[in-house]
Every structure is written in C-alpha cells, then in structure tokens.
Motif scaffolding. Sequence first.
Motif, PDB file in Angstrom:
ATOM      1  N   VAL A   4       0.820  -1.127   0.064  1.00  0.00           N
ATOM      2  CA  VAL A   4      -0.046  -0.050  -0.129  1.00  0.00           C
ATOM      3  C   VAL A   4       0.900   1.216  -0.079  1.00  0.00           C
ATOM      4  N   LEU A   5       0.656   2.043  -0.900  1.00  0.00           N
ATOM      5  CA  LEU A   5       1.283   3.333  -1.204  1.00  0.00           C
ATOM      6  C   LEU A   5       0.646   4.500  -0.616  1.00  0.00           C
ATOM      7  N   ALA A   6      -0.761   4.564  -0.613  1.00  0.00           N
ATOM      8  CA  ALA A   6      -1.585   5.713  -0.043  1.00  0.00           C
ATOM      9  C   ALA A   6      -3.138   5.258   0.192  1.00  0.00           C
ATOM     10  N   ASP A   7      -3.632   5.908   0.791  1.00  0.00           N
ATOM     11  CA  ASP A   7      -5.155   5.886   1.003  1.00  0.00           C
ATOM     12  C   ASP A   7      -5.939   7.063   0.404  1.00  0.00           C
ATOM     13  N   ILE A   8      -7.105   6.745  -0.259  1.00  0.00           N
ATOM     14  CA  ILE A   8      -7.738   7.595  -0.830  1.00  0.00           C
ATOM     15  C   ILE A   8      -9.205   7.691  -0.083  1.00  0.00           C
ATOM     16  N   GLU A   9      -9.575   8.722   0.373  1.00  0.00           N
ATOM     17  CA  GLU A   9     -10.936   8.741   1.444  1.00  0.00           C
ATOM     18  C   GLU A   9     -11.934   9.420   0.665  1.00  0.00           C
ATOM     19  N   THR A  10     -12.982   8.686   0.405  1.00  0.00           N
ATOM     20  CA  THR A  10     -14.205   9.385  -0.513  1.00  0.00           C
ATOM     21  C   THR A  10     -15.293   9.534   0.689  1.00  0.00           C
ATOM     22  N   ASP A  11     -16.614   9.893   0.357  1.00  0.00           N
ATOM     23  CA  ASP A  11     -17.411  10.032   1.335  1.00  0.00           C
ATOM     24  C   ASP A  11     -18.317   8.588   1.585  1.00  0.00           C
ATOM     25  N   LYS A  12     -17.708   7.542   1.161  1.00  0.00           N
ATOM     26  CA  LYS A  12     -18.452   6.299   1.229  1.00  0.00           C
ATOM     27  C   LYS A  12     -17.331   5.347   1.978  1.00  0.00           C
ATOM     28  N   LYS A  35     -18.048  -9.966  28.026  1.00  0.00           N
ATOM     29  CA  LYS A  35     -18.612  -9.106  28.948  1.00  0.00           C
ATOM     30  C   LYS A  35     -18.781  -7.744  28.654  1.00  0.00           C
ATOM     31  N   ILE A  36     -19.230  -6.901  29.728  1.00  0.00           N
ATOM     32  CA  ILE A  36     -19.612  -5.413  29.263  1.00  0.00           C
ATOM     33  C   ILE A  36     -18.474  -4.965  28.874  1.00  0.00           C
ATOM     34  N   ALA A  37     -17.413  -4.913  29.336  1.00  0.00           N
ATOM     35  CA  ALA A  37     -15.888  -4.206  28.988  1.00  0.00           C
ATOM     36  C   ALA A  37     -15.633  -4.538  27.684  1.00  0.00           C
ATOM     37  N   ASP A  38     -15.878  -6.052  26.941  1.00  0.00           N
ATOM     38  CA  ASP A  38     -15.637  -6.426  25.819  1.00  0.00           C
ATOM     39  C   ASP A  38     -16.868  -5.601  24.766  1.00  0.00           C
ATOM     40  N   VAL A  39     -17.813  -5.434  25.285  1.00  0.00           N
ATOM     41  CA  VAL A  39     -18.700  -4.888  24.571  1.00  0.00           C
ATOM     42  C   VAL A  39     -18.299  -3.390  24.269  1.00  0.00           C
ATOM     43  N   GLU A  40     -18.145  -2.585  25.326  1.00  0.00           N
ATOM     44  CA  GLU A  40     -17.993  -1.064  25.306  1.00  0.00           C
ATOM     45  C   GLU A  40     -16.528  -0.941  24.472  1.00  0.00           C
ATOM     46  N   ARG A  41     -15.305  -1.946  24.636  1.00  0.00           N
ATOM     47  CA  ARG A  41     -14.136  -1.880  23.887  1.00  0.00           C
ATOM     48  C   ARG A  41     -14.746  -2.052  22.154  1.00  0.00           C
ATOM     49  N   ALA A  42     -15.403  -2.713  21.933  1.00  0.00           N
ATOM     50  CA  ALA A  42     -15.416  -3.265  20.577  1.00  0.00           C
ATOM     51  C   ALA A  42     -16.402  -1.906  20.009  1.00  0.00           C
ATOM     52  N   ILE A  43     -17.213  -1.516  20.810  1.00  0.00           N
ATOM     53  CA  ILE A  43     -18.041  -0.369  20.068  1.00  0.00           C
ATOM     54  C   ILE A  43     -17.377   0.711  19.894  1.00  0.00           C
ATOM     55  N   VAL A  44     -16.193   1.171  20.652  1.00  0.00           N
ATOM     56  CA  VAL A  44     -15.465   2.206  20.488  1.00  0.00           C
ATOM     57  C   VAL A  44     -14.457   2.157  19.389  1.00  0.00           C
ATOM     58  N   ASP A  45     -13.871   0.694  19.066  1.00  0.00           N
ATOM     59  CA  ASP A  45     -13.406   0.579  17.980  1.00  0.00           C
ATOM     60  C   ASP A  45     -14.236   0.545  16.922  1.00  0.00           C
ATOM     61  N   PHE A  46     -15.314  -0.008  16.866  1.00  0.00           N
ATOM     62  CA  PHE A  46     -16.288   0.142  15.690  1.00  0.00           C
ATOM     63  C   PHE A  46     -16.464   1.742  15.220  1.00  0.00           C
ATOM     64  N   GLY A  47     -16.778   2.569  16.315  1.00  0.00           N
ATOM     65  CA  GLY A  47     -16.672   3.950  15.887  1.00  0.00           C
ATOM     66  C   GLY A  47     -15.436   4.565  15.389  1.00  0.00           C
ATOM     67  N   LYS A  48     -14.201   4.171  15.927  1.00  0.00           N
ATOM     68  CA  LYS A  48     -13.030   4.721  15.427  1.00  0.00           C
ATOM     69  C   LYS A  48     -12.827   4.359  13.790  1.00  0.00           C
ATOM     70  N   GLY A  82     -13.254   5.179   8.003  1.00  0.00           N
ATOM     71  CA  GLY A  82     -13.592   4.519   6.910  1.00  0.00           C
ATOM     72  C   GLY A  82     -12.955   3.137   6.584  1.00  0.00           C
ATOM     73  N   LYS A  83     -12.472   2.538   7.777  1.00  0.00           N
ATOM     74  CA  LYS A  83     -11.945   1.073   7.640  1.00  0.00           C
ATOM     75  C   LYS A  83     -12.635   0.007   8.045  1.00  0.00           C
ATOM     76  N   LEU A  84     -14.068   0.275   8.227  1.00  0.00           N
ATOM     77  CA  LEU A  84     -14.871  -1.073   8.422  1.00  0.00           C
ATOM     78  C   LEU A  84     -14.933  -1.853   7.245  1.00  0.00           C
ATOM     79  N   GLY A  85     -14.994  -3.154   7.135  1.00  0.00           N
ATOM     80  CA  GLY A  85     -15.241  -4.061   6.015  1.00  0.00           C
ATOM     81  C   GLY A  85     -16.514  -4.748   5.946  1.00  0.00           C
TER      82      GLY A  85
END
Length: 517
Positions: free
Chosen positions: A149-157, A403-416, A421-424
Amino acid sequence: MAIDIKAPTFPESVAEGTVAAWHKKPGDSVERDELIVEIETDKVVLEVVAPEAGTLTDVMAEEGETVESEQVLGKIGEASAASGKEDKSSDDASAKKPAEKSEEKKASAGNGSGKKHDVKAPSFPESIQEGTVATWHKKVGEAVKRDEVLADIETDKVVLEVVAPADGALAEIKAEEGSQVESEAVLAIFAEGAGDESATIADKTPAASADDGSGDEKIGDKILAPAARKMVAEHDLDVAKIDGTGKGGRILKEDVQKAVKDGSAKKASASAPAKAAAAPAVEGERIEKRVPMSRLRQTIAKRLVQAQQTAAMLTTYNEVDMSEIMALRAQYKDTFQKAHDIKLGFMGFFVKAASEALKRFPDVNASIDGTDIVYHGYQDIGVAVSTDRGLVVPVLRDTDSMKIADVERAIVDFGKRGRDGKLGMDDMIGGTFTITNGGTFGSLMSTPIINPPQTAILGMHKIQDRPMAVNGKVEIRPMMYLALSYDHRMIDGKDAVRFLVTIKELLEDPARLLLDV
C-alpha cells in the motif's frame, strides 16, 4: 473455456447491488486478480477481480443495472482470444522498438531506477465525484514491494487503497495529503528498481506551485494545498499569517486548523463591515438547487421502502427507569476505566440485556428466508454507529459470551474505524438483532425500521428526568423510552411486548443480569 465473473456474496442485509463501473471492455486482456468491475451496495462499494488471466469476452450486466448476490456479470476467455489484436499491432510496435529502447535507456541512465509508472487514483463509482488523499504510507525514495500500500484515498463512502505497481520506489508525489483528486488522477510517479536511487529524483523536484497540476494555489509567497485553501476561505483567514509545515513551506490543512484554533490568522476587523456590505440579501429571492440523487442514495431509499412493504412491521413502546444503571455507572466508572482502560457507557448494559432477552424469546432472534424460518442459536447484535458518511451497523459476535467491558471496547473500536472508513463487509455481515441509539442526537421517541432479514430492532432514546409515581409518591426519575419494531409475520404481539418488558426489568434491576433471573 470461458470463466464466469460473478458478483460477490452479499450479506443477508444486502439484497442487491448496482454495477457502478466496468474497468475493462470486451476484448481487453486482464491479469489474475486485476480489478474488472465495481458493485455498489447501500453499505460499501465492492471490487470484483479477475478469477484468472485471459480476455474479457462478454459483459452481461451493464453499468447501472441491478444485480443479485453471485449473479454472473461477464465472462473471461483464454488469453489467445486477444492474440489477433496483439499480432495486428505487432508490426507497428516493432517499428517503434528502437525508439522506445533508446528512451528507456535514457531514462535508466538518468536515474538508474528503471521503468517509470504513473500511480493513479482508483476509478471512482458514479456516486463519488472525488476523493481526498488521506495518507501516504511511503515517502519518496523509500523502497516498496509490489502490491504494497502506497496511499489511502478517502471518499464520502469508503477508504480506497492505492498499491505499488511493481518493486521499486516513489520518484515523485504529485498529490500531497489533503489534496482533492478525481477518478484516475495521477497521484505520483513510481520508478522500478532500488529505492535509494529514486530518492535523488525527489531532491531535484521543485516544490509544488500553482500550475503544477496538483491542485495547489499560490497566494502571495504562500502555497496552499486544496483542503487548506478551502478552509481558509470558509474561515476568512489571512494567509500571510499562517506558517506552512509542508514541503517547501506548503500550507496544509493541519496548519489552517491550528490557526483557526488559536485565532492567530484572523483578518483585520476593518474588513468585516466591507464583507457585510458586499453581500446584501436579495429581497424575495427563493433559491432552488436540483441535483441527481446518487446511486447509493437510490439504493438506500429502495431498501428502506422495501423493508416497510415486505415486513408486517409494528412497533411497541415502553419506558425504563435508568436510576439503577446510572447509579451503578457513577459508582464504578473510575474503577472500570482503570481496570479495562475504557469508559463505562450505557450500551454495554443494553447489549447484555438484549442478549439475555433473545435467549428467552428465540422468535425475536430468528429471521425469515422465503417460506422458511431460521432460528439462530447465537446472538450477533448489530449496533448502529454514527460516522461522517452516515449510519453504519457493525455486528458484535456472540454477545452472550461477551463481558460489558468487551462490548464497550468493541463499540469504541467500531466508532473509530467507522470514522476512518476502515470498516469492512465482514464487520457488517450476519447480525441477528439490531440496537440503534437515537438518544445520542436528542431523540425522545422514534420508530426504528427493521434491518432485513432480521425480524426486530430495538430503539434507545434520550434519558429525560420526568415525574413518576413511586410507592404512592411523586419522584423525579431519569426515564428512557424504548421502542421495539418487529415483523408481525414472525413475532406475535404478546411476545414482542414480553421481550421489551424483559429488557426493561433487566435494566431496572441489573443484578438480574448477574443472577440470570
């Protein structure tokens, strides 16, 4: 033997896609794993690559057509199918060989780095007009391997990756980070060969100017990147007061953001009255703007209407007293953060309560497939996450064992990852139930729409202090309205109500989650 080019396997929540762009025409030769066509869904744009090397012989789904999962889009024949075309041009090619060889020798002699390539932005689908160069992962002169990978191009999608065409190094970057680029715009010059030698090319390359084709603009003695220029205009800043940290003193978006934050680049106050006088409102003017609906928005609209027309959708409401949850959160939030390095939110409690309720009411955790009912022996809960590109619904897997901690950690990761634009597609496939939180935006009550083929969705809302009758007395309690939209074809009304009441009871008495009662 002809090989079928098929659309990808869509997740259960994606019924169909649209052929956005063909990158090859019939008769063109293709290499194995080379991008041929893009399919646009209401979630992401999917790339379809060549299963084998050969020649594209047939296109069976034109651009703009709607296709289903694994539908045949075209066919690839043997590479010999294009040999006639290559032979036809061989005489012309042979005449040019001496000249080409001499040019290649000159290029090689000049920099010692071999053949040059244009590094281009991907071909964007019709719904995307331009993209932004988000990140360069390699510097000029740094050695890279083919397909790195050389570069990332970010679009609105989505965020698209640009990879190296061969082993070698970047000789010159033509579009800096923050630049706006169009489909197939030249981003850089790539030289095959050793990276150290190609670095000398960059040393001799002058800084970008207003007419170098990169989109930069020179104002006075300052050079502005496109993104920086736009932000300067929006905030009406004095360019002369902004220090550039880019190459050759180039002003980047980050430089402008810093100037906006500390207020060091404001124009003289005398210009304010002139600006106000320069743009008087035209009395009686009523402006309208008509633009075509993007293909992606058309697909989203179609699926939302289809969900309401297909499902016998009803919504039942209830309210939950959040006193116990809020007290528990206030008591343990600091300890929780120290122990798990994550903040304790409300979503963890709702996911765990929903997981327990889904086990007790398997119909709510089921889905409809044609005339069959599919009962899921697991709980995969999709959680709606807001991003700049809109709402996405990544899925938490096996929430009953989390666990509740696992849920909170996963949601923060999803948000980031959602914001970056890194969700697959893998992150958004296979949910059995969905939770959406309109309360984040201040919604007091709403009716969520089911995400097919799921049969129910839970809507959370704003926590509002309201007077409630408690043991014969009026007390002010933090209350939240809950909404459960469900498919009446699958779920009876009494089960939907009991399911929502179960969630209410688990949240009002969190000890039930621990005791499983």
